[in-house]
Motif scaffolding. Structure first.
Motif, PDB file in Angstrom:
ATOM      1  N   GLU A  64       0.806  -1.220   0.000  1.00 38.83           N
ATOM      2  CA  GLU A  64       0.000   0.000   0.000  1.00 38.83           C
ATOM      3  C   GLU A  64       0.844   1.278   0.000  1.00 38.83           C
ATOM      4  OE1 GLU A  64      -3.992   0.142   1.712  1.00 38.83           O
ATOM      5  OE2 GLU A  64      -3.027   1.159   3.383  1.00 38.83           O
ATOM      6  N   LYS A  66       0.605   4.664   1.507  1.00 41.36           N
ATOM      7  CA  LYS A  66      -0.152   5.238   2.636  1.00 41.36           C
ATOM      8  C   LYS A  66       0.650   6.391   3.216  1.00 41.36           C
ATOM      9  CE  LYS A  66      -2.479   3.292   6.710  1.00 41.36           C
ATOM     10  NZ  LYS A  66      -2.691   2.039   7.457  1.00 41.36           N
ATOM     11  N   PHE A 105      -6.250  10.298   5.714  1.00 44.01           N
ATOM     12  CA  PHE A 105      -5.149   9.463   5.207  1.00 44.01           C
ATOM     13  C   PHE A 105      -4.242  10.241   4.244  1.00 44.01           C
ATOM     14  CE2 PHE A 105      -8.418   6.536   6.613  1.00 44.01           C
ATOM     15  CZ  PHE A 105      -7.705   5.523   7.227  1.00 44.01           C
ATOM     16  N   LYS A 126      -8.338   2.527  -2.691  1.00 41.67           N
ATOM     17  CA  LYS A 126      -8.766   2.339  -1.313  1.00 41.67           C
ATOM     18  C   LYS A 126      -9.381   3.644  -0.820  1.00 41.67           C
ATOM     19  CE  LYS A 126      -7.100  -0.641   1.681  1.00 41.67           C
ATOM     20  NZ  LYS A 126      -6.366  -0.079   2.770  1.00 41.67           N
ATOM     21  N   PHE A 128     -13.397   5.278   1.073  1.00 42.64           N
ATOM     22  CA  PHE A 128     -14.645   4.953   1.767  1.00 42.64           C
ATOM     23  C   PHE A 128     -15.762   5.110   0.742  1.00 42.64           C
ATOM     24  CE2 PHE A 128     -11.415   5.757   4.724  1.00 42.64           C
ATOM     25  CZ  PHE A 128     -11.667   4.908   5.783  1.00 42.64           C
ATOM     26  N   GLU A 175     -14.445  -5.791   2.404  1.00 38.32           N
ATOM     27  CA  GLU A 175     -13.793  -5.855   3.715  1.00 38.32           C
ATOM     28  C   GLU A 175     -14.790  -6.124   4.842  1.00 38.32           C
ATOM     29  OE1 GLU A 175     -10.752  -2.839   4.667  1.00 38.32           O
ATOM     30  OE2 GLU A 175     -12.007  -2.344   6.388  1.00 38.32           O
ATOM     31  N   ASN A 196     -10.240  -7.295   7.959  1.00 38.93           N
ATOM     32  CA  ASN A 196      -9.400  -6.225   8.498  1.00 38.93           C
ATOM     33  C   ASN A 196      -9.040  -6.554   9.943  1.00 38.93           C
ATOM     34  OD1 ASN A 196      -7.971  -3.918   8.919  1.00 38.93           O
ATOM     35  ND2 ASN A 196      -9.588  -2.507   8.277  1.00 38.93           N
ATOM     36  N   ARG A 198      -7.620  -4.610  11.819  1.00 40.04           N
ATOM     37  CA  ARG A 198      -7.757  -3.384  12.609  1.00 40.04           C
ATOM     38  C   ARG A 198      -9.227  -3.004  12.680  1.00 40.04           C
ATOM     39  NH1 ARG A 198      -4.627  -0.312   9.846  1.00 40.04           N
ATOM     40  NH2 ARG A 198      -2.803  -0.321  11.183  1.00 40.04           N
ATOM     41  N   GLU A 226      -5.882  -8.117   6.114  1.00 45.70           N
ATOM     42  CA  GLU A 226      -5.486  -6.711   5.994  1.00 45.70           C
ATOM     43  C   GLU A 226      -5.041  -6.126   7.333  1.00 45.70           C
ATOM     44  OE1 GLU A 226      -9.340  -5.751   3.079  1.00 45.70           O
ATOM     45  OE2 GLU A 226      -8.963  -4.570   4.868  1.00 45.70           O
ATOM     46  N   SER A 227      -4.002  -5.342   7.282  1.00 41.39           N
ATOM     47  CA  SER A 227      -3.552  -4.488   8.403  1.00 41.39           C
ATOM     48  C   SER A 227      -2.746  -5.216   9.477  1.00 41.39           C
ATOM     49  CB  SER A 227      -4.725  -3.804   9.120  1.00 41.39           C
ATOM     50  OG  SER A 227      -5.596  -3.194   8.223  1.00 41.39           O
ATOM     51  N   GLY A 228      -1.787  -4.461  10.009  1.00 39.70           N
ATOM     52  CA  GLY A 228      -1.023  -4.918  11.164  1.00 39.70           C
ATOM     53  C   GLY A 228      -0.010  -6.009  10.855  1.00 39.70           C
ATOM     54  N   VAL A 248      -0.513  -4.843   3.053  1.00 42.06           N
ATOM     55  CA  VAL A 248       0.472  -4.284   3.980  1.00 42.06           C
ATOM     56  C   VAL A 248       0.753  -2.823   3.637  1.00 42.06           C
ATOM     57  CG1 VAL A 248       2.696  -4.720   5.079  1.00 42.06           C
ATOM     58  CG2 VAL A 248       1.563  -6.567   3.839  1.00 42.06           C
ATOM     59  N   GLY A 249       0.562  -1.943   4.612  1.00 45.09           N
ATOM     60  CA  GLY A 249       0.797  -0.523   4.378  1.00 45.09           C
ATOM     61  C   GLY A 249       2.003  -0.002   5.128  1.00 45.09           C
ATOM     62  N   GLU A 250       1.754   0.298   6.395  1.00 44.51           N
ATOM     63  CA  GLU A 250       2.751   1.017   7.182  1.00 44.51           C
ATOM     64  C   GLU A 250       4.139   0.385   7.178  1.00 44.51           C
ATOM     65  OE1 GLU A 250       1.077   2.197  10.949  1.00 44.51           O
ATOM     66  OE2 GLU A 250       3.105   2.761  11.595  1.00 44.51           O
TER      67      GLU A 250
HETATM   68  O1  LIG Z   1      -0.772  -0.003   7.498  1.00 44.99           O
HETATM   69  P1  LIG Z   1      -1.265  -1.382   7.757  1.00 44.99           P
HETATM   70  O2  LIG Z   1      -1.524  -1.667   9.205  1.00 44.99           O
HETATM   71  O3  LIG Z   1      -0.351  -2.417   7.124  1.00 44.99           O
HETATM   72  O4  LIG Z   1      -2.703  -1.501   7.039  1.00 44.99           O
HETATM   73  C1  LIG Z   1      -2.864  -1.433   5.648  1.00 44.99           C
HETATM   74  C2  LIG Z   1      -4.355  -1.506   5.261  1.00 44.99           C
HETATM   75  O5  LIG Z   1      -4.850  -2.740   5.622  1.00 44.99           O
HETATM   76  C3  LIG Z   1      -5.148  -0.388   5.924  1.00 44.99           C
HETATM   77  O6  LIG Z   1      -4.638   0.802   5.418  1.00 44.99           O
HETATM   78  C4  LIG Z   1      -6.653  -0.468   5.682  1.00 44.99           C
HETATM   79  C5  LIG Z   1      -7.401  -1.591   5.585  1.00 44.99           C
HETATM   80  N1  LIG Z   1      -8.704  -1.294   5.368  1.00 44.99           N
HETATM   81  C6  LIG Z   1      -8.826   0.050   5.318  1.00 44.99           C
HETATM   82  C7  LIG Z   1      -9.956   0.845   5.081  1.00 44.99           C
HETATM   83  C8  LIG Z   1      -9.794   2.201   5.043  1.00 44.99           C
HETATM   84  C9  LIG Z   1      -8.533   2.772   5.240  1.00 44.99           C
HETATM   85  C10 LIG Z   1      -7.402   1.999   5.468  1.00 44.99           C
HETATM   86  C11 LIG Z   1      -7.545   0.630   5.504  1.00 44.99           C
END
Ligand SMILES: O=P(O)(O)OC[C@@H](O)[C@@H](O)c1c[nH]c2ccccc12
Length: 286
Positions: A64, A66, A105, A126, A128, A175, A196, A198, A226-228, A248-250
């Motif tokens: 990602e 980000k 973001f 990505k 909303f 998601e 997700n 998160r 997704e995430s973490g 994977v983003g951060e």
């Molecule tokens: O930075 P991370 O923890 O690797 O996460 C990436 C991605 O999953 C996260 O940016 C994300 C997942 N779903 C979302 C919906 C909206 C905004 C952001 C997200």
């Protein structure tokens, strides 16, 4: 108001402004004109990528772009956008996710278009997304995949947006964060599902969410965790529980060597996939 609600308020305001400048009917015409033009130019593969994006035999990394997040604020990047993308490519990412949400973001459609110019890899938009307007907008931006967040859509709306996305040649990544949302996503026709890790309301990360929820996802669906995901052991864990890919983003944007980081995540995920006959943990049929 939780953060998700705040994001949606700002997004709605921006959408109102956008629709004042370019009404829905004009956007649809723009889309149709772009289609006619690309047909004339025989530009069928706008990404130069005619292979299917999601294949279940190999583990995949979605990397990602980000810039910031509501929980972390501005995220310092180790590299420039150009170098980051080069490394995402060389590391073996199969899809690039670009956050376009502006207020929380720090993304934008312009950022998306810049990335589109800089890489031939397929792109995930990505944001909303809760209107048809945004689905057309994504197609016009040159997205290949769009994120649909189950928690902000009722089942009917989700179904309608999935259908529209597919009509416009976009693959919807749907998601979910709990059991109820998975049931809703499947009933709405989702086949590419994201779990997700998160919680967008509290930012709490829990990789076990993938472990718990993956069992509810049929084997013939494609599952993205997704995430973490920070280290190879995280990739191995979610792969063990049946994830076909990670988003994977951060940890990618912060890395001095994102190519190596992605390669290591890929290898750990793939190795685990072979070891654990991962999909035994997933449901057999819809
Ligand atoms: O930075 P991370 O923890 O690797 O996460 C990436 C991605 O999953 C996260 O940016 C994300 C997942 N779903 C979302 C919906 C909206 C905004 C952001 C997200």
């Amino acid at each position: 108001m939780n953060i998700l609600e705040k994001i949606l308020v700002e997004k709605s305001k921006r959408l109102d402004q956008l629709q004042e400048a370019v009404p829905f009917s004009r956007l649809v015409t723009q889309y149709e004109d772009a289609q006619t033009k690309s047909k004339k130019e025989n530009d069928s593969s706008k990404t130069g990528f005619d292979k299917p994006i999601f294949t279940q035999n190999t583990f995949q990394v979605i990397a990602e772009i980000k810039r910031a997040s509501p929980s972390k604020g501005k995220i310092p990047w180790a590299l420039s956008l150009e170098d980051l993308l080069k490394q995402y490519e060389s590391g073996g990412a199969s899809l690039i996710s670009v956050l376009t949400e502006e207020d929380f973001f720090l993304g934008s459609n312009t950022l998306f278009q810049t990335v589109r110019q800089l890489t031939l890899l397929p792109l995930l938009r990505k944001d909303f997304i809760f209107t048809k307007y945004q689905v057309y907008e994504s197609a016009l931006l040159g997205a290949n995949v769009i994120l649909l967040i189950t928690s902000i859509l009722d089942q009917q709306k989700l179904h309608a947006l999935i259908i529209l996305a597919e009509q416009l040649g976009l693959i919807p990544l749907v998601e979910c964060r709990d059991e109820e949302e998975i049931a809703k996503a499947l009933a709405a026709g989702a086949t590419l599902l994201g779990i997700n890790n998160r919680d967008l309301r509290t930012f709490e990360i829990n990789l076990n969410r993938t472990a718990e929820l993956s069992q509810l996802i049929p084997k013939d669906c494609f599952l993205v965790s997704e995430s973490g995901i920070l280290e190879p052991k995280d990739a191995a864990l979610v792969s063990h529980f049946g994830a076909d890919a990670i988003l994977v983003g951060e940890s990618c944007v912060r890395s001095n060597h994102p190519g190596e980081h992605i390669r290591a995540l890929l290898e750990a995920g793939q190795e685990q996939k072979l070891l654990s006959s991962a999909k035994t943990k997933r449901r057999d049929i819809l």
